[in-house]
Design an enzyme around this catalytic site. Structure first.
Site: not given
Length: 252
Positions: A142, A157
């Site tokens: 990501s 995350y």
């Protein structure tokens, strides 16, 4: 025929990656967790184009299930493709939860760790004996791991995805004697079901994201799936240990 395993392929990036890989003449074993209908939809889309795919249930956050999953994969390889090995692994399954550091619970932190970092680590370890030499691994990371333009709430995350980036390089190093390449893709804002269909529920967040993207829109799953399919293919035979941002120039 080459065979790929794609985790989290019932929707979004994983679904697109499975379809794109199959379009290139590769058989696909795809996994789903809470969305079996989506897994079957992916199989149907692949079969409609003349490809071959099998959907299997897998919770990447439950590493105790990986040995049984490997045994199931071995049986599917034998029964469907008359093979005892596979070629490509796409560690894509994941989920997102946002929380400021001051509000993060250990339960959410541990679940993010289990699915996003521990899962890919030990699933790859378990499947490695079944992987053919000269294969390829792609991990879905990501761009929340970037050094600038951070959004509050992604600390846990993004920390797991940052760990996955490091793991990608170590996998590339350790698997290189077998000719296995390992890379990661780092998507920007992409229209998927992640975070409980956030883009569908909050469409007002899309224009500001598009405005921060050089190419002027948010990503679609196919944008990422096509890159994953390219990375596992022989077209990328000289690419390994890379984390490739696929964001349309987010924050450029």
């Amino acid at each position: 025929m080459k065979v790929a395993i794609v985790t989290g392929a019932s929707s979004g990036i994983g679904q697109s990656a499975a379809i794109e890989i199959a379009k290139r003449g590769t058989g696909v074993i795809l996994t789903y967790a809470a969305n079996p209908r989506g897994g079957l939809d992916t199989v149907a889309a692949i079969e409609k184009e003349g490809g071959t795919a099998v959907a299997l249930p897998l919770d990447v956050g439950e590493s105790a299930s990986f040995s049984a999953f490997r045994d199931t994969v071995a049986g599917v390889l034998r029964d469907t493709w008359q093979r005892d090995s596979f070629d490509y692994l796409v560690n894509n399954a994941g989920f997102a939860r946002t929380s400021l550091i001051e509000d993060m619970t250990e339960e959410t932190f541990d679940r993010l760790m289990a699915v996003l970092l521990k899962g890919p680590f030990f699933l790859t370890q378990k499947l490695l004996p079944l992987m053919a030499n000269g294969g390829a691994v792609v991990n879905t990371s990501s761009n929340s791991t970037a050094k600038a333009g951070l959004e509050p709430g992604y600390s846990a995350y993004a920390s797991m995805k940052g760990g996955l980036d490091v793991l990608t390089r170590y996998m590339a190093k350790e698997f290189s004697p077998r000719g296995i390449r390992v890379n990661a893709v780092s998507p920007g804002a992409t229209r998927t079901r992640l975070a409980d269909d956030a883009f569908t529920r909050f469409p007002e967040v899309i224009p500001p994201l598009a405005a921060r993207t050089a190419l002027g829109r948010v990503g679609e799953p196919g944008d990422i799936g096509a890159m994953i399919a390219t990375l596992v293919s022989d077209e990328s035979r000289w690419v390994t240990a890379q984390v490739i941002e696929v964001s349309g120039g987010y924050n450029l």
